[in-house]
Design a protein around this motif. Structure first.
Motif, PDB file in Angstrom:
ATOM      1  N   ASP A   1     -11.536   7.258  -0.949  1.00 27.69           N
ATOM      2  CA  ASP A   1     -10.486   6.826  -1.870  1.00 27.69           C
ATOM      3  C   ASP A   1      -9.423   6.006  -1.137  1.00 27.69           C
ATOM      4  O   ASP A   1      -8.930   4.992  -1.649  1.00 27.69           O
ATOM      5  CB  ASP A   1      -9.855   8.049  -2.528  1.00 27.69           C
ATOM      6  CG  ASP A   1      -8.808   7.661  -3.560  1.00 27.69           C
ATOM      7  OD1 ASP A   1      -9.170   6.959  -4.530  1.00 27.69           O
ATOM      8  OD2 ASP A   1      -7.632   8.037  -3.396  1.00 27.69           O
ATOM      9  N   GLU A   2      -9.082   6.460   0.071  1.00 27.43           N
ATOM     10  CA  GLU A   2      -8.098   5.716   0.860  1.00 27.43           C
ATOM     11  C   GLU A   2      -8.642   4.341   1.261  1.00 27.43           C
ATOM     12  O   GLU A   2      -7.901   3.345   1.291  1.00 27.43           O
ATOM     13  CB  GLU A   2      -7.720   6.514   2.109  1.00 27.43           C
ATOM     14  CG  GLU A   2      -6.879   7.752   1.806  1.00 27.43           C
ATOM     15  CD  GLU A   2      -6.723   8.644   3.013  1.00 27.43           C
ATOM     16  OE1 GLU A   2      -5.776   9.457   3.042  1.00 27.43           O
ATOM     17  OE2 GLU A   2      -7.563   8.556   3.956  1.00 27.43           O
TER      18      GLU A   2
ATOM     19  N   GLN B   1      -7.520  -3.021  -1.466  1.00 23.87           N
ATOM     20  CA  GLN B   1      -6.715  -3.726  -2.459  1.00 23.87           C
ATOM     21  C   GLN B   1      -5.688  -4.661  -1.824  1.00 23.87           C
ATOM     22  O   GLN B   1      -5.044  -5.450  -2.526  1.00 23.87           O
ATOM     23  CB  GLN B   1      -6.001  -2.714  -3.369  1.00 23.87           C
ATOM     24  CG  GLN B   1      -6.930  -1.900  -4.255  1.00 23.87           C
ATOM     25  CD  GLN B   1      -6.180  -0.844  -5.056  1.00 23.87           C
ATOM     26  OE1 GLN B   1      -4.945  -0.787  -5.031  1.00 23.87           O
ATOM     27  NE2 GLN B   1      -6.920  -0.006  -5.766  1.00 23.87           N
ATOM     28  N   HIS B   2      -5.545  -4.577  -0.497  1.00 29.36           N
ATOM     29  CA  HIS B   2      -4.468  -5.355   0.131  1.00 29.36           C
ATOM     30  C   HIS B   2      -4.676  -6.862  -0.022  1.00 29.36           C
ATOM     31  O   HIS B   2      -3.711  -7.625  -0.075  1.00 29.36           O
ATOM     32  CB  HIS B   2      -4.316  -4.985   1.619  1.00 29.36           C
ATOM     33  CG  HIS B   2      -5.350  -5.589   2.513  1.00 29.36           C
ATOM     34  ND1 HIS B   2      -6.577  -5.011   2.725  1.00 29.36           N
ATOM     35  CD2 HIS B   2      -5.341  -6.734   3.253  1.00 29.36           C
ATOM     36  CE1 HIS B   2      -7.273  -5.760   3.565  1.00 29.36           C
ATOM     37  NE2 HIS B   2      -6.554  -6.809   3.899  1.00 29.36           N
TER      38      HIS B   2
ATOM     39  N   ARG C   1     -10.722   2.545  -0.481  1.00 25.41           N
ATOM     40  CA  ARG C   1     -10.637   1.705  -1.673  1.00 25.41           C
ATOM     41  C   ARG C   1      -9.209   1.200  -1.893  1.00 25.41           C
ATOM     42  O   ARG C   1      -8.989   0.064  -2.307  1.00 25.41           O
ATOM     43  CB  ARG C   1     -11.119   2.485  -2.887  1.00 25.41           C
ATOM     44  CG  ARG C   1     -12.634   2.704  -2.914  1.00 25.41           C
ATOM     45  CD  ARG C   1     -13.039   3.633  -4.047  1.00 25.41           C
ATOM     46  NE  ARG C   1     -14.497   3.795  -4.084  1.00 25.41           N
ATOM     47  CZ  ARG C   1     -15.132   4.681  -4.850  1.00 25.41           C
ATOM     48  NH1 ARG C   1     -14.401   5.496  -5.634  1.00 25.41           N
ATOM     49  NH2 ARG C   1     -16.450   4.763  -4.835  1.00 25.41           N
ATOM     50  N   GLN C   2      -8.247   2.073  -1.617  1.00 26.68           N
ATOM     51  CA  GLN C   2      -6.856   1.627  -1.711  1.00 26.68           C
ATOM     52  C   GLN C   2      -6.563   0.544  -0.673  1.00 26.68           C
ATOM     53  O   GLN C   2      -5.887  -0.452  -0.978  1.00 26.68           O
ATOM     54  CB  GLN C   2      -5.918   2.819  -1.509  1.00 26.68           C
ATOM     55  CG  GLN C   2      -5.900   3.808  -2.670  1.00 26.68           C
ATOM     56  CD  GLN C   2      -4.929   4.955  -2.411  1.00 26.68           C
ATOM     57  OE1 GLN C   2      -4.644   5.298  -1.264  1.00 26.68           O
ATOM     58  NE2 GLN C   2      -4.420   5.547  -3.482  1.00 26.68           N
TER      59      GLN C   2
ATOM     60  N   LEU D   1       0.831  -1.208   0.000  1.00 21.47           N
ATOM     61  CA  LEU D   1       0.000   0.000   0.000  1.00 21.47           C
ATOM     62  C   LEU D   1       0.863   1.254   0.000  1.00 21.47           C
ATOM     63  O   LEU D   1       2.026   1.218   0.397  1.00 21.47           O
ATOM     64  CB  LEU D   1      -0.917  -0.012   1.226  1.00 21.47           C
ATOM     65  CG  LEU D   1      -1.950  -1.150   1.275  1.00 21.47           C
ATOM     66  CD1 LEU D   1      -2.745  -1.072   2.576  1.00 21.47           C
ATOM     67  CD2 LEU D   1      -2.879  -1.112   0.069  1.00 21.47           C
ATOM     68  N   PRO D   2       0.306   2.382  -0.439  1.00 18.55           N
ATOM     69  CA  PRO D   2       1.080   3.630  -0.475  1.00 18.55           C
ATOM     70  C   PRO D   2       1.606   4.024   0.890  1.00 18.55           C
ATOM     71  O   PRO D   2       0.968   3.761   1.927  1.00 18.55           O
ATOM     72  CB  PRO D   2       0.067   4.656  -0.995  1.00 18.55           C
ATOM     73  CG  PRO D   2      -0.955   3.850  -1.724  1.00 18.55           C
ATOM     74  CD  PRO D   2      -1.060   2.550  -0.991  1.00 18.55           C
TER      75      PRO D   2
ATOM     76  N   LEU E   1      -0.420   5.412   4.338  1.00 19.48           N
ATOM     77  CA  LEU E   1      -1.813   4.973   4.452  1.00 19.48           C
ATOM     78  C   LEU E   1      -2.024   4.149   5.723  1.00 19.48           C
ATOM     79  O   LEU E   1      -2.986   4.382   6.471  1.00 19.48           O
ATOM     80  CB  LEU E   1      -2.199   4.159   3.216  1.00 19.48           C
ATOM     81  CG  LEU E   1      -3.662   3.718   3.133  1.00 19.48           C
ATOM     82  CD1 LEU E   1      -4.585   4.928   3.121  1.00 19.48           C
ATOM     83  CD2 LEU E   1      -3.905   2.860   1.888  1.00 19.48           C
TER      84      LEU E   1
END
Length: 482
Positions: free
Chosen positions: A340-341, A347-348, A343-344, A326-327, A330
C-alpha cells in the motif's frame, strides 16, 4: 551628437494682462537646476551665433537662393530625426552629410542657415532642446565652412573635393564633440566617457561618410545642385535602413537578455522547489541535482539541441517534486515499503505533474515528470504507455534516476558499485529502459572518473551547494512566515 535635454518649456501660462515678466519668472522657477543651467547656456550660444552671423555678413559671405536653403534645411531636419543611440546618454544623428555639404557648397553663412534650420522639428517637442541645439548646429556648420573656405577657396579637381570633404567632416565632428560635451558638462554629466565614446565612433563615421560626401561635392561642382538634392533622397533612405537595422539588432539583444533572465528565473524556481523537498527528506538530498546533471550529459551525448539539454536538466531537478505531497512519514520510513505504501509512493509522478501544470511555461516539464517512471515495455506507471509514446526526455530521466538511486546510500541498503548499477541498466534494456539512452549513458560512464560515476564530481558539488543555499533560504522564509 546629443545629450538628453528632454524636458521642454511646457508649464501652462497663466493669464495676466501686464504680467509677461512674472509669467516668465514662474516658468523658469518651475525648471530643475539642470534645465536652468541649460537655459543660461542656450543664451550664451545664441549670443555667440548672432555674433558669428554678423561677422560673416560683414566679411562678405552671402546666403544662397532661398529655395536651395529651404530644401537642404528640410533634408537636414529629416536627417536630424534619424538618430542612433551610441551610449546611455548620447545619440548620433545622420545629419552630417547635408550639414557638411551645405558648409562646402554654400560657404559658412549658408551652412550657418542650414544648420539653424536642421533643428526645426525639435521645437514642438522640446523648446529647451531646440534653443540649445539650434545655435550649436549653426556654429558647427559655420565653423566647418570657414575652415573649408580657408583651406581650398575654390575646389575644382577631384583631389580637392576629397580634401575639403575630409577636412569638413573632421572639423564638424570635432566641433560637434566639443559642444555636446560642453552641454553635458553644463547639465552635470561627466564629459570624459562621452568624448571617449565619440572618439571611438569617429573612426567608423569618417571613412563611411567622406566618400559619399566627396561624390556630392563633385556632382555639385560638375553638374548642378538639383542633381545632388535628388541623390540625397536614396542616401537618407539607406541611412534610415541602417538605423532600423541598428534598432532591430538592439531589440534582438534585449530579447536575448530577457530570455536569459527568464531562464535563470525558471531555474531558480525549480531549485527552490527541490530545496523544499530536500529540506523534508535528508536521504534524497542531492539526488535531484545528480539526476539533472546525468540527464543533461546524456542529452548532449545523444546530440540533442542546447535547448533540450537545458530542458532535461530542469526536468531532472524537479522530477521528484511530487514527493512533497506524500503522507508524512512515508519518505522518512527506514525500512522497505508495504504494498500500500509503494502504491502511495508511485503517485508522486502524478502529484508532481499537477504541481507543475499550474506553472506558466512548465507544460512540457510536467509531461516529462509524469512519465519518468514509465517503462518501454508498457509495465511502468502511472499510464502504462510504452516505447516512443514515452517522451524522450522522460526516458532519459528514467535512466539517470535509476542509476543515481542504485549508486546512492538508502536507509534500507548501501550504495551499489557503479559497475553493478551499469550492469543492471544493461540487463533492463528493451524492457524498462530505452536502448539508445542506456548506450549513450554507458559511453559517458565508460570514460568518466570514479567521482563522476558516484556523483561526487565538482559539477555535482556546485549543483548541491546551490540547492543547499536554496534550502536555507526556504527555511528562513518558512521561519519568517511562521
Amino acid at each position: 551628437m546629443r545629450t538628453p535635454i528632454d524636458r521642454g518649456l511646457t508649464a501652462p501660462p497663466a493669464y495676466t494682462p501686464f504680467g509677461g515678466y512674472a509669467r516668465l519668472d514662474r516658468l523658469i522657477k518651475g525648471l530643475d537646476s539642470a534645465d536652468r543651467r541649460s537655459l543660461a547656456w542656450a543664451g550664451v550660444l545664441v549670443a555667440a551665433s548672432i555674433g558669428m552671423a554678423a561677422a560673416l555678413w560683414l566679411e562678405g559671405y552671402r546666403l544662397p537662393h532661398l529655395w536651395a536653403l529651404l530644401v537642404l534645411g528640410a533634408i537636414a531636419a529629416v536627417a536630424e530625426r534619424q538618430t542612433v543611440a551610441i551610449g546611455g546618454r548620447t545619440q548620433m544623428s545622420v545629419a552630417l552629410l547635408p550639414l557638411v555639404f551645405s558648409a562646402i557648397a554654400f560657404g559658412p553663412l549658408g551652412g550657418f542657415a542650414v544648420g539653424a534650420l536642421s533643428t526645426a522639428l525639435d521645437l514642438p517637442r522640446s523648446p529647451l532642446k531646440w534653443s540649445v541645439y539650434t545655435p550649436i548646429r549653426a556654429l558647427e556648420t559655420a565653423t566647418t565652412g570657414l575652415v573649408v573656405a580657408e583651406l581650398v577657396p575654390q575646389p575644382s579637381r577631384f583631389g580637392q573635393y576629397l580634401l575639403v570633404s575630409l577636412a569638413g567632416s573632421v572639423v564638424f565632428l570635432a566641433t560637434d564633440g566639443f559642444f555636446t560635451a560642453a552641454t553635458g558638462f553644463v547639465r552635470g554629466i561627466n564629459p570624459v566617457p562621452h568624448l571617449q565614446t565619440l572618439a571611438s565612433l569617429y573612426w567608423i563615421t569618417v571613412p563611411l561618410y567622406v566618400p559619399v560626401l566627396t561624390f556630392f561635392v563633385y556632382a555639385y561642382h560638375t553638374y548642378s545642385l538639383e542633381l545632388v538634392l535628388v541623390f540625397f533622397v536614396p542616401t537618407l533612405a539607406a541611412q534610415r535602413l541602417l538605423h532600423l537595422y541598428r534598432q532591430e539588432k538592439e531589440a534582438t539583444q534585449r530579447l536575448a537578455t530577457a530570455n536569459d533572465r527568464l531562464r535563470r528565473a525558471s531555474l531558480s524556481f525549480a531549485t527552490a522547489l527541490v530545496a523544499t523537498l530536500d529540506a523534508r527528506d535528508q536521504y534524497t538530498a542531492g539526488h535531484s541535482a545528480a539526476v539533472a546533471i546525468y540527464a543533461r550529459d546524456i542529452a548532449q551525448r545523444m546530440g540533442l539541441s542546447e535547448e533540450q539539454q537545458e530542458l532535461v536538466h530542469l526536468c531532472g531537478l524537479v522530477h521528484d517534486i511530487g514527493k512533497i505531497g506524500l503522507p508524512a512519514g512515508l519518505l522518512e520510513k527506514p525500512g522497505p515499503l508495504t504494498l500500500d505504501e509503494r502504491r502511495q509512493m508511485e503517485q508522486h509522478s502524478e502529484i508532481g505533474e499537477r504541481i507543475l501544470r499550474n506553472v506558466d511555461d512548465y507544460t512540457e516539464i510536467a509531461d516529462v515528470v509524469r512519465s519518468h517512471h514509465e517503462r518501454v515495455d508498457g509495465m511502468g506507471y502511472p499510464d502504462g504507455v510504452h516505447g516512443d509514446e514515452i517522451p524522450l526526455l522522460a526516458r532519459i530521466i528514467g535512466v539517470a534516476d535509476a542509476y543515481d538511486a542504485m549508486t546512492s546510500d538508502r536507509p534500507y541498503r548501501e550504495a551499489l558499485a557503479s559497475r553493478v548499477a551499469r550492469m543492471r541498466l544493461a540487463q533492463a534494456v528493451g524492457t524498462q529502459f530505452d536502448t539508445a539512452v542506456v548506450a549513450a549513458f554507458e559511453a559517458i560512464l565508460a570514460t568518466a572518473d570514479e567521482s563522476y560515476r558516484s556523483g561526487r564530481g565538482s559539477s555535482f558539488m556546485r549543483e548541491r551547494d546551490q540547492l543547499k543555499q536554496d534550502t536555507e533560504d526556504v527555511a528562513v522564509a518558512l521561519d519568517i512566515v511562521t
